[in-house]
Design a protein around this motif. Structure first.
Motif, PDB file in Angstrom:
ATOM      1  N   MET A 115     -45.562   5.727  20.010  1.00  0.00           N
ATOM      2  CA  MET A 115     -46.921   5.301  19.760  1.00  0.00           C
ATOM      3  C   MET A 115     -47.925   6.382  20.149  1.00  0.00           C
ATOM      4  N   LEU A 116     -47.636   7.119  21.218  1.00  0.00           N
ATOM      5  CA  LEU A 116     -48.555   8.188  21.600  1.00  0.00           C
ATOM      6  C   LEU A 116     -48.711   9.203  20.481  1.00  0.00           C
ATOM      7  N   ARG A 117     -47.594   9.603  19.883  1.00  0.00           N
ATOM      8  CA  ARG A 117     -47.651  10.595  18.803  1.00  0.00           C
ATOM      9  C   ARG A 117     -48.430  10.047  17.617  1.00  0.00           C
ATOM     10  N   TRP A 118     -48.212   8.782  17.285  1.00  0.00           N
ATOM     11  CA  TRP A 118     -48.905   8.144  16.168  1.00  0.00           C
ATOM     12  C   TRP A 118     -50.406   8.139  16.403  1.00  0.00           C
ATOM     13  N   LEU A 119     -50.818   7.777  17.613  1.00  0.00           N
ATOM     14  CA  LEU A 119     -52.247   7.769  17.935  1.00  0.00           C
ATOM     15  C   LEU A 119     -52.836   9.170  17.884  1.00  0.00           C
ATOM     16  N   ILE A 120     -52.138  10.136  18.444  1.00  0.00           N
ATOM     17  CA  ILE A 120     -52.623  11.516  18.444  1.00  0.00           C
ATOM     18  C   ILE A 120     -52.805  12.027  17.024  1.00  0.00           C
ATOM     19  N   GLN A 121     -51.843  11.744  16.159  1.00  0.00           N
ATOM     20  CA  GLN A 121     -51.957  12.204  14.764  1.00  0.00           C
ATOM     21  C   GLN A 121     -53.092  11.520  14.026  1.00  0.00           C
ATOM     22  N   VAL A 160     -44.575  14.623  23.241  1.00  0.00           N
ATOM     23  CA  VAL A 160     -45.158  14.226  21.959  1.00  0.00           C
ATOM     24  C   VAL A 160     -45.874  15.370  21.259  1.00  0.00           C
ATOM     25  N   PHE A 161     -46.121  16.461  21.960  1.00  0.00           N
ATOM     26  CA  PHE A 161     -46.806  17.605  21.347  1.00  0.00           C
ATOM     27  C   PHE A 161     -45.840  18.571  20.664  1.00  0.00           C
ATOM     28  N   TYR A 162     -44.558  18.273  20.701  1.00  0.00           N
ATOM     29  CA  TYR A 162     -43.556  19.184  20.145  1.00  0.00           C
ATOM     30  C   TYR A 162     -42.897  18.660  18.868  1.00  0.00           C
ATOM     31  N   PHE A 163     -43.470  17.619  18.294  1.00  0.00           N
ATOM     32  CA  PHE A 163     -42.974  17.124  17.008  1.00  0.00           C
ATOM     33  C   PHE A 163     -44.123  16.432  16.287  1.00  0.00           C
ATOM     34  N   ALA A 164     -43.917  16.136  15.027  1.00  0.00           N
ATOM     35  CA  ALA A 164     -44.913  15.405  14.234  1.00  0.00           C
ATOM     36  C   ALA A 164     -44.199  14.316  13.458  1.00  0.00           C
ATOM     37  N   LEU A 165     -44.892  13.224  13.264  1.00  0.00           N
ATOM     38  CA  LEU A 165     -44.353  12.143  12.447  1.00  0.00           C
ATOM     39  C   LEU A 165     -44.630  12.447  10.978  1.00  0.00           C
ATOM     40  N   THR A 166     -43.713  12.056  10.118  1.00  0.00           N
ATOM     41  CA  THR A 166     -43.907  12.234   8.679  1.00  0.00           C
ATOM     42  C   THR A 166     -44.916  11.207   8.179  1.00  0.00           C
ATOM     43  N   ASP A 210     -44.424   9.027   5.941  1.00  0.00           N
ATOM     44  CA  ASP A 210     -43.709   7.754   5.832  1.00  0.00           C
ATOM     45  C   ASP A 210     -43.595   7.069   7.192  1.00  0.00           C
ATOM     46  N   GLU A 211     -43.292   7.835   8.237  1.00  0.00           N
ATOM     47  CA  GLU A 211     -43.206   7.262   9.579  1.00  0.00           C
ATOM     48  C   GLU A 211     -44.562   6.733  10.044  1.00  0.00           C
ATOM     49  N   MET A 212     -45.615   7.479   9.749  1.00  0.00           N
ATOM     50  CA  MET A 212     -46.970   7.031  10.101  1.00  0.00           C
ATOM     51  C   MET A 212     -47.283   5.705   9.412  1.00  0.00           C
ATOM     52  N   ALA A 213     -46.933   5.601   8.144  1.00  0.00           N
ATOM     53  CA  ALA A 213     -47.194   4.370   7.391  1.00  0.00           C
ATOM     54  C   ALA A 213     -46.371   3.201   7.927  1.00  0.00           C
ATOM     55  N   GLN A 214     -45.118   3.457   8.268  1.00  0.00           N
ATOM     56  CA  GLN A 214     -44.266   2.393   8.812  1.00  0.00           C
ATOM     57  C   GLN A 214     -44.810   1.871  10.134  1.00  0.00           C
ATOM     58  N   ILE A 215     -45.232   2.762  10.990  1.00  0.00           N
ATOM     59  CA  ILE A 215     -45.778   2.335  12.281  1.00  0.00           C
ATOM     60  C   ILE A 215     -47.069   1.548  12.076  1.00  0.00           C
ATOM     61  N   ALA A 216     -47.886   1.966  11.121  1.00  0.00           N
ATOM     62  CA  ALA A 216     -49.150   1.267  10.850  1.00  0.00           C
ATOM     63  C   ALA A 216     -48.916  -0.180  10.447  1.00  0.00           C
ATOM     64  N   THR A 217     -47.776  -0.473   9.827  1.00  0.00           N
ATOM     65  CA  THR A 217     -47.505  -1.858   9.408  1.00  0.00           C
ATOM     66  C   THR A 217     -47.203  -2.767  10.592  1.00  0.00           C
ATOM     67  N   LEU A 218     -46.964  -2.202  11.763  1.00  0.00           N
ATOM     68  CA  LEU A 218     -46.667  -3.011  12.948  1.00  0.00           C
ATOM     69  C   LEU A 218     -47.915  -3.688  13.520  1.00  0.00           C
ATOM     70  N   ASP A 219     -49.103  -3.232  13.114  1.00  0.00           N
ATOM     71  CA  ASP A 219     -50.348  -3.810  13.612  1.00  0.00           C
ATOM     72  C   ASP A 219     -50.500  -5.233  13.090  1.00  0.00           C
ATOM     73  N   ALA A 220     -50.488  -6.184  14.012  1.00  0.00           N
ATOM     74  CA  ALA A 220     -50.609  -7.595  13.647  1.00  0.00           C
ATOM     75  C   ALA A 220     -52.071  -8.029  13.566  1.00  0.00           C
ATOM     76  N   GLY A 221     -52.996  -7.103  13.837  1.00  0.00           N
ATOM     77  CA  GLY A 221     -54.412  -7.431  13.716  1.00  0.00           C
ATOM     78  C   GLY A 221     -54.976  -8.173  14.918  1.00  0.00           C
ATOM     79  N   GLY A 222     -54.226  -8.244  15.992  1.00  0.00           N
ATOM     80  CA  GLY A 222     -54.700  -8.926  17.188  1.00  0.00           C
ATOM     81  C   GLY A 222     -54.354  -8.138  18.425  1.00  0.00           C
ATOM     82  N   SER A 223     -54.773  -8.656  19.540  1.00  0.00           N
ATOM     83  CA  SER A 223     -54.520  -7.990  20.808  1.00  0.00           C
ATOM     84  C   SER A 223     -53.759  -8.920  21.736  1.00  0.00           C
TER      85      SER A 223
END
Length: 70
Positions: free
Chosen positions: A1-7, A28-34, A36-49
């Motif tokens: 999640m840290l890498r996703w937020l940073i990107q 997390v500073f030594y790799f990047a998400l593709t 597709d990976e960024m999009a997949q992680i974004a789908t995990l957001d349920a819209g709530g806290s």
């Protein structure tokens, strides 16, 4: 999640006292998400806290009224 937020350009401040976790957080500073990976992680957001909704005006008013001076 840290890498996703940073990107996404979000400033993250992870908290830990564990040396192992600190090293993992820095890794997390030594790799990047593709894209597709960024999009997949974004789908995990349920819209709530699980804690509170910082977009709720009533909650923002309540939080801004809190004082830390004891």
């Amino acid at each position: 999640m840290l890498r996703w937020l940073i990107q996404r350009g979000v400033v993250v401040i992870p908290k830990t006292v564990s040396r192992a976790r600190m090293a993992q957080n820095l890794d997390v500073f030594y790799f990047a998400l593709t894209p597709d990976e960024m999009a997949q992680i974004a789908t995990l957001d349920a819209g709530g806290s699980q804690f509170f909704d910082h977009r709720d005006p009533a909650m923002v008013r309540w939080l801004s009224a809190r004082r830390l001076d004891g």
